[in-house]
Design a protein around this motif. Sequence first.
Motif, mmCIF file in Angstrom:
data_model
loop_
_atom_site.group_PDB
_atom_site.id
_atom_site.type_symbol
_atom_site.label_atom_id
_atom_site.label_comp_id
_atom_site.label_asym_id
_atom_site.label_seq_id
_atom_site.Cartn_x
_atom_site.Cartn_y
_atom_site.Cartn_z
ATOM 1 N N ARG A 11 -46.032 -0.088 -29.911
ATOM 2 C CA ARG A 11 -45.028 -0.262 -29.139
ATOM 3 C C ARG A 11 -44.267 -1.618 -29.144
ATOM 4 N N ALA A 12 -45.024 -2.713 -29.314
ATOM 5 C CA ALA A 12 -44.585 -4.038 -29.607
ATOM 6 C C ALA A 12 -43.617 -4.032 -30.998
ATOM 7 N N LEU A 13 -44.075 -3.494 -32.049
ATOM 8 C CA LEU A 13 -43.445 -3.312 -33.114
ATOM 9 C C LEU A 13 -42.072 -2.503 -33.138
ATOM 10 N N ILE A 14 -42.089 -1.399 -32.296
ATOM 11 C CA ILE A 14 -40.959 -0.707 -32.235
ATOM 12 C C ILE A 14 -39.968 -1.518 -31.163
ATOM 13 N N ALA A 15 -40.602 -2.463 -30.169
ATOM 14 C CA ALA A 15 -39.627 -3.298 -29.539
ATOM 15 C C ALA A 15 -39.021 -4.230 -30.482
ATOM 16 N N LEU A 19 -34.997 -4.965 -31.040
ATOM 17 C CA LEU A 19 -34.317 -6.208 -30.845
ATOM 18 C C LEU A 19 -33.544 -6.783 -31.947
ATOM 19 N N PHE A 20 -34.246 -6.607 -33.243
ATOM 20 C CA PHE A 20 -33.656 -6.850 -34.391
ATOM 21 C C PHE A 20 -32.504 -6.086 -34.729
ATOM 22 N N SER A 21 -32.508 -4.638 -34.453
ATOM 23 C CA SER A 21 -31.398 -3.812 -34.474
ATOM 24 C C SER A 21 -30.028 -4.314 -33.496
ATOM 25 N N ALA A 50 -29.075 -4.074 -40.546
ATOM 26 C CA ALA A 50 -29.003 -3.507 -39.079
ATOM 27 C C ALA A 50 -29.136 -2.004 -38.932
ATOM 28 N N LEU A 51 -28.880 -1.502 -39.773
ATOM 29 C CA LEU A 51 -28.813 0.031 -40.030
ATOM 30 C C LEU A 51 -30.454 0.318 -40.380
ATOM 31 N N VAL A 52 -31.005 -0.406 -41.470
ATOM 32 C CA VAL A 52 -32.562 -0.456 -41.677
ATOM 33 C C VAL A 52 -33.401 -0.665 -40.492
ATOM 34 N N TYR A 53 -32.853 -1.439 -39.440
ATOM 35 C CA TYR A 53 -33.690 -1.763 -38.415
ATOM 36 C C TYR A 53 -33.644 -0.740 -37.414
ATOM 37 N N ILE A 54 -32.281 0.023 -37.370
ATOM 38 C CA ILE A 54 -32.316 1.092 -36.519
ATOM 39 C C ILE A 54 -33.022 2.255 -36.926
ATOM 40 N N VAL A 55 -33.089 2.528 -38.211
ATOM 41 C CA VAL A 55 -33.920 3.777 -38.834
ATOM 42 C C VAL A 55 -35.506 3.305 -38.394
ATOM 43 N N LEU A 56 -35.852 2.280 -38.692
ATOM 44 C CA LEU A 56 -37.366 1.850 -38.608
ATOM 45 C C LEU A 56 -37.681 1.975 -37.138
ATOM 46 N N THR A 57 -36.656 1.400 -36.202
ATOM 47 C CA THR A 57 -36.947 1.731 -34.769
ATOM 48 C C THR A 57 -37.266 2.983 -34.336
ATOM 49 N N VAL A 58 -36.200 3.836 -34.774
ATOM 50 C CA VAL A 58 -36.431 5.483 -34.342
ATOM 51 C C VAL A 58 -37.452 6.197 -35.318
ATOM 52 N N ALA A 59 -37.819 5.956 -36.326
ATOM 53 C CA ALA A 59 -38.981 6.259 -37.289
ATOM 54 C C ALA A 59 -40.047 6.023 -36.528
ATOM 55 N N LEU A 60 -40.376 4.731 -36.003
ATOM 56 C CA LEU A 60 -41.731 4.219 -35.506
ATOM 57 C C LEU A 60 -41.857 5.139 -34.019
#
Length: 125
Positions: A11-15, A19-21, A50-60
């Motif tokens: 959850r911290a990784l997602i947060a 934030l980076f997104s 930013a797009l990569v960070y968004i994808v990572l947030t959603v994927a995680l």
Amino acid sequence: MTTAIGSGPGRALIAVYGLFSLAAGARAGVQIATRFGEAPLAYSLSAFAALVYIVLTVALWRGARRLALVALGIELAGVLIIGTLSLLDQAAFPDETVWSAYGRGYLFIPLVLPLVGLFWLWRRR
């Protein structure tokens, strides 16, 4: 047995990725809207980050392990390639990207974050 990648410390990784997104997306948005002609490559790369960070947030968050692995690979490659190129050819990068100098402008978190993400996915397999 597979365990959820978005639970516990995940959850911290997602947060952090969320934030980076926001940070990278807002920065790129302002730069593209106001000064795109000054450093189009740098600002476009920040938007891509930013797009990569968004994808990572959603994927995680959704537990999409394969998508997260691909995005983490793209992020790590981007940090290493753009970080190196930004140091070798400073004229090509008149302004910094999120990944310039291995994320120096973000306290090198962009360099460490994909390694943490890969470690987390490996541990949660």
